[in-house]
Each structure stands twice: as structure tokens, then as C-alpha cells.
Design a protein around this motif. Structure first.
Motif, short mmCIF file in Angstrom:
data_model
loop_
_atom_site.label_atom_id
_atom_site.label_comp_id
_atom_site.label_asym_id
_atom_site.label_seq_id
_atom_site.Cartn_x
_atom_site.Cartn_y
_atom_site.Cartn_z
N GLU A 17 0.89 -1.24 0.10
CA GLU A 17 0.23 -0.26 0.16
C GLU A 17 1.40 1.21 -0.17
N GLU A 18 2.13 1.07 0.34
CA GLU A 18 2.68 2.31 0.87
C GLU A 18 3.66 2.66 -0.63
N ARG A 19 3.69 1.05 -1.48
CA ARG A 19 4.79 1.59 -2.15
C ARG A 19 3.75 2.88 -3.58
N GLN A 20 2.20 1.76 -3.27
CA GLN A 20 1.29 2.69 -4.15
C GLN A 20 1.02 3.95 -3.82
N ASN A 21 1.20 3.92 -3.07
CA ASN A 21 0.65 5.28 -2.23
C ASN A 21 1.92 6.67 -1.55
N PRO A 22 2.83 6.73 -1.68
CA PRO A 22 3.67 7.75 -1.43
C PRO A 22 3.94 9.05 0.07
N ASP A 23 2.56 9.19 -0.81
CA ASP A 23 2.04 10.00 0.08
C ASP A 23 1.32 9.65 1.84
N LEU A 24 0.96 8.46 1.82
CA LEU A 24 0.82 8.16 3.05
C LEU A 24 1.97 8.36 4.16
N LEU A 25 3.51 8.55 3.86
CA LEU A 25 4.39 8.28 3.96
C LEU A 25 4.95 9.79 4.84
N ALA A 26 4.44 10.43 4.33
CA ALA A 26 4.35 12.01 4.24
C ALA A 26 4.01 12.70 5.53
N GLY A 27 2.47 11.69 5.86
CA GLY A 27 2.76 12.28 7.54
C GLY A 27 2.68 11.47 8.16
N SER A 28 3.18 10.37 8.04
CA SER A 28 3.45 9.42 9.23
C SER A 28 4.44 9.33 9.75
N PRO A 29 5.03 9.50 10.72
CA PRO A 29 6.33 8.98 11.14
C PRO A 29 6.57 7.51 12.22
N SER A 30 5.43 7.06 12.32
CA SER A 30 5.12 5.79 12.63
C SER A 30 6.06 4.33 11.52
N ARG A 31 5.16 4.85 10.52
CA ARG A 31 5.17 4.20 9.36
C ARG A 31 7.27 4.26 8.71
N ARG A 32 7.20 5.86 8.72
CA ARG A 32 8.82 5.85 8.36
C ARG A 32 9.21 4.89 9.72
N ARG A 33 9.33 5.27 10.87
CA ARG A 33 10.10 4.69 11.60
C ARG A 33 10.00 2.60 11.50
N ARG A 34 9.35 2.51 11.29
CA ARG A 34 9.06 0.97 11.04
C ARG A 34 9.45 0.51 9.51
N ILE A 35 9.85 1.22 8.77
CA ILE A 35 10.92 1.03 7.20
C ILE A 35 12.01 1.52 8.06
N ALA A 36 12.15 2.10 8.30
CA ALA A 36 14.05 2.06 9.35
C ALA A 36 14.54 0.95 9.30
N ARG A 37 13.49 0.53 11.11
CA ARG A 37 13.48 -0.83 10.95
C ARG A 37 13.97 -2.05 10.17
N GLY A 38 12.94 -1.65 9.60
CA GLY A 38 13.33 -2.90 8.40
C GLY A 38 14.05 -3.01 7.69
N SER A 39 14.43 -1.60 7.08
CA SER A 39 15.57 -1.84 5.88
C SER A 39 17.09 -1.32 6.92
N GLY A 40 16.52 -1.33 7.56
CA GLY A 40 18.49 -0.62 9.02
C GLY A 40 19.20 0.04 8.79
N HIS A 41 18.13 1.35 8.14
CA HIS A 41 18.88 2.34 7.85
C HIS A 41 17.82 3.56 8.94
#
Length: 483
Positions: free
Chosen positions: A383-407
Motif C-alpha cells: 500500500e505504501e509503495r502504491q501511495n507514497p503520500d501515506l509516508l509523508a505525514g506518518s512518522p510511525s510508518r517511517r520508523r517501521r521502514i527504518a527498522r526493517g531496512s536497517g537505515h
């Protein structure tokens, strides 16, 4: 490969920059720089002498074109002479009227002859020409096994009779097999030696006499410099060759082989190897190579590389998405993988005019940034790949992606911000608002440091270059660390 040569030649153009016209007095210093550049590139001495003499004659005898600076006119003359030295135009592979077309591969050991055989077979397969590779190198350990392995990799059959049969008989039976199966082209991989010897030449001559090849190609290592031309001449005199394949052109060789082979031996370079992968073989075009030597890029080769990988229907859909600002992370991932399939980032970028001055550090930074971006995108949900705007206003999503990617979360946020900016710019560019996107280069934005855009040196020639920002003078006193 030609970076050092290109830098040297640029210093020659500078000798004429700001002059009113080309004259006998001001051209001598420029010619000295060109001569030094060619000699340092390991170009044959006789070729250098003839080259300089031709350039001098044409430069002094040329009419000054209105609006053209002397340095630009000199570059044009050098470009034309480089093309003439390397053979004017591309010489295609032979294609016999009656199948099969027979191609005999010759060369010393260690030049990449067996790999070049597979590369050529794949090149022909892409042209819908059925091919059979014949393994006659019974002397080098595992040479037959290597060709069989490569054949499976590219889905091209290999004819072999082991290592206990006479190479001439293997070649003869290989041709018979091709005739029986209606195969279009036969490529015969022959044995090499560490140096030219009587036995090798005698065996090559016997194979050639038996199979009567339509093309006899000598595989030469570009790293050997001007010695490549002497090898070509020797092989031509001993057995008769119709062309050459120059391998390892992507390595640290200085360019002397490409500029010497045709002039010294009379045999044209038909193909060049530009990497270790089986796909890394290109037809040799003297005019394109001259452009790359002079730092002008090679847009035609870039377009051909892209055409091999890009699906027209996908390209049209992508264009529609860009125009509607619907370009998402799935599309971004697809574009990154497309670039990978075309070769290394450095190899692709250096085909773009003005990008030859990118440093190894910038290219390495670009490569690592691509890997970082890919790992972050791979850690997103569908869903996030198809709708990049979901990530712009969601720090929790970005934190989860950071943990998953190791960055870090900061790196994820930067990618999301840069992606949104790029999507807007691409849309405006598609509508004619920009000459070039600002996110393409390793020097900034998604492929490098902050701010986006190509390195300043890469912008030359594009709409006068980007606006220059005035540097603010620092009021701080310099310390020892700043001196």
C-alpha cells in the motif's frame, strides 16, 4: 577507460580558448598536448606522428566558421581524425548467403576469447540468429567445460567431443552438425597460447583451411595497449583475419589499443567487450568512440542499451503516470532495476554528454545511494509503495521502514521528501517546464548529497547551466584545520 586521455585532451583545448583564430603560432602548444595525451595513452608512435601531422594540416587549412571559437573548431578536427584513425564506420559481422555463417575466434590465452565467444553468441541470439558454439580448445584446463557452462547460461548449444579429439576434426563435425540442424551461425572457439608460437599458428591455419570461415576474428585484450596492434598485424600476416574484438575496454587500459589496431594492422575492430557479464558486448562505432574519448558522451549507445531493456507499452504507461503525478515507489523500483540491467551506474552515466567528469567517489556514492534507496523501498508495504503520500505525514510508518531496512529514520524521511520533489519535477518536465530533471545525478538529491541536481560540471552545455549561487564570505578566522 578514456578518462585520463580525455583530461589531457581538454588541456589542449584550453590552449586555444580565448584566441581569435587558429594560427601556426598558437596551435603548436595545443598539438604538443594532444601528442603527449596520445603517447601517454599508449598509442603506437607511428600512429601518433601521422595523427598530429593530419590534424595540423587540417587545422591550419580550415576556414574559420563564423560564431565558432578556435578551440571548438580544433575539437571538431581532432574528432574527425580520431574517427578516420579508428576506421570511419562500423564493420558488421559477416552473414553468409547460405547457412551456416562460420566465425572463427582466435587469440592469445587470457584475452577472454571463450567469454567473447559466448558474448557474440548472445548478441546473435538477440538478433534472432540461431547459433552453435564449437569447443576446440582441448589444451587449456576446463576450457570446454567453461564454454558448456556459458552456453547453458545464455541458452545456446555447444558442440564438443571432449579433449581427446583433434581440434580440426571437432571443428569439421561442428559445421556438419550445424548444417544438419539448419543453424544460422557457427562460432568456433580455438586454443590460445601465452605467446604466439608455430604450433598454435599451424593448428589455426588447418582449422581455417578446413572450415573456410566467413569471419576470422582476433580477440585482443585492450590492456596490452599499442602491442595489441602488433599482435593483430602478426595474426593477419600468418593466418589472415577479417576483424578484431577488443575486450576489457571497461578496465584501466589507457586507450592505445582502440586507436592503434586499425591503422597498424588494417583489420577493423568489429566489437568491444565492456564488462565481465555475457551481455557486455557492443558493436564498435568509431564515431561514437571518438565522442567518448573527447568527453562528449555516447547518446546513441545509451539509447540502444535502453531499447534492449525497455518495453514500449511499459514506457507509455510510465509517461502517463509521470504526466498525472501518479509515479509511485513501484515505478521507482522498476526504473532502478532497469538501470542495473543496463550495466553499472558509472558506465551508463558516462554515456551522457558532460557526465564524463564525474569522479570515482561521486559514482561510488551514487551506487551506494541506489542500494540504500532500493532496500528502503523493499521494506515498504504494498500500500505504501502504491501511495507514497501515506509516508509523508506518518512518522510511525517511517520508523517501521527504518527498522526493517536497517537505515536511519532520517534517511527514510529524506528518500520520501526527495521522491515527492522528483515526482513534481518530472511532471513539470513532461509538460515542458524544464530542460532536465534535477534528481538524476550522483552529486545530489536521491542519488547523492542534499539538494538534488547534477554536479555543476555535468550541466555544461544544457541551457547555459544552472544559476550560480554567490558564496557568502565567512567572518570566522581560519584555524589550522581550515588552512
Amino acid at each position: 577507460m578514456f578518462d585520463a586521455l580525455a583530461e589531457r585532451l581538454e588541456s589542449a583545448w584550453k590552449k586555444l580558448r580565448g584566441q581569435d583564430k587558429i594560427s601556426e603560432s598558437n596551435i603548436q602548444e595545443a598539438l604538443r598536448e594532444v601528442r603527449r595525451a596520445l603517447l601517454e595513452a599508449d598509442v603506437n608512435l607511428q600512429v601518433v606522428k601521422e595523427f598530429i601531422a593530419e590534424v595540423e594540416t587540417k587545422a591550419l587549412g580550415s576556414e574559420v566558421i563564423a560564431g565558432v571559437q578556435p578551440d571548438q573548431q580544433f575539437i571538431k578536427i581532432v574528432h574527425e581524425e580520431l574517427v578516420a584513425v579508428m576506421g570511419e564506420s562500423n564493420v558488421p559481422l559477416a552473414h553468409a548467403e547460405r547457412a551456416p555463417t562460420v566465425v572463427l575466434m582466435a587469440g592469445l590465452q587470457g584475452t577472454g576469447k571463450t567469454t567473447a565467444t559466448a558474448k557474440l553468441a548472445l548478441h546473435l541470439r538477440k538478433q534472432n540468429r540461431s547459433t552453435l558454439m564449437v569447443a576446440t580448445d582441448i589444451y587449456r584446463p576446463a576450457a570446454v567445460d567453461q564454454l558448456v557452462t556459458l552456453g547453458k547460461q545464455i541458452n545456446v548449444p555447444v558442440f564438443e567431443l571432449g579433449t581427446d579429439t583433434d581440434p580440426v576434426e571437432i571443428a569439421r563435425q561442428g559445421i556438419e552438425r550445424a548444417k544438419a540442424e539448419g543453424i544460422d551461425t557457427v562460432i568456433i572457439d580455438t586454443a590460445g597460447r601465452l605467446q604466439i608460437d608455430r604450433d598454435m599458428m599451424a593448428e589455426l591455419a588447418r582449422i581455417k583451411e578446413t572450415v573456410e570461415p566467413d569471419d576470422t576474428l582476433l580477440v585482443i585484450d585492450a590492456m596490452t595497449g599499442q602491442e595489441a596492434a602488433n599482435l593483430t598485424r602478426t595474426f593477419h600476416e600468418e593466418i589472415g583475419i577479417s576483424g578484431a574484438i577488443l575486450t576489457k575496454l571497461d578496465g584501466d587500459s589507457r586507450g592505445g589499443a582502440a586507436l592503434s589496431v586499425r591503422k597498424i594492422s588494417g583489420a577493423p575492430i568489429k566489437f568491444v567487450g565492456v564488462g565481465e557479464k555475457v551481455e557486455a558486448l557492443q558493436p564498435f562505432y568509431p564515431d561514437r568512440m571518438a565522442s567518448r574519448i573527447l568527453g562528449m558522451g555516447d547518446v546513441l549507445t545509451l539509447v540502444e542499451k535502453a531499447a534492449e531493456e525497455v518495453d514500449i507499452a511499459d514506457a507509455e504507461k510510465m509517461h502517463e503516470k509521470i504526466m498525472a503525478a501518479q509515479f509511485d515507489f513501484n515505478d521507482f523500483l522498476k526504473q532502478m532495476r532497469l538501470m542495473k540491467s543496463m550495466g553499472s551506474l558509472g558506465g551508463v552515466l558516462k554515456l551522457i554528454p558532460g557526465m564524463n567528469k564525474l569522479t570515482d567517489d561521486q559514482l561510488e556514492k551514487g551506487e551506494s545511494q541506489l542500494k540504500l534507496s532500493e532496500s528502503i523501498v523493499n521494506s515498504m508495504t504494498k500500500e505504501e509503495r502504491q501511495n507514497p503520500d501515506l509516508l509523508a505525514g506518518s512518522p510511525s510508518r517511517r520508523r517501521r521502514i527504518a527498522r526493517g531496512s536497517g537505515h536511519s529514520e532520517k534517511e527514510v524521511s529524506k528518500l520520501v521528501t526527495d521522491f515527492s520533489r522528483m515526482r513534481t519535477m518530472m511532471q513539470r518536465m513532461g509538460q515542458g517546464a524544464f530542460g532536465m530533471p534535477g534528481m538524476a545525478g550522483p552529486g545530489g538529491g536521491m542519488f547523492g548529497g542534499p539538494g538534488g541536481g547534477m554536479p555543476q560540471r555535468g550541466w555544461r552545455g544544457y541551457q547555459g547551466g544552472p544559476p550560480k549561487k554567490k558564496k557568502k564570505k565567512s567572518k570566522k578566522r581560519k584555524g589550522f584545520g581550515q588552512l
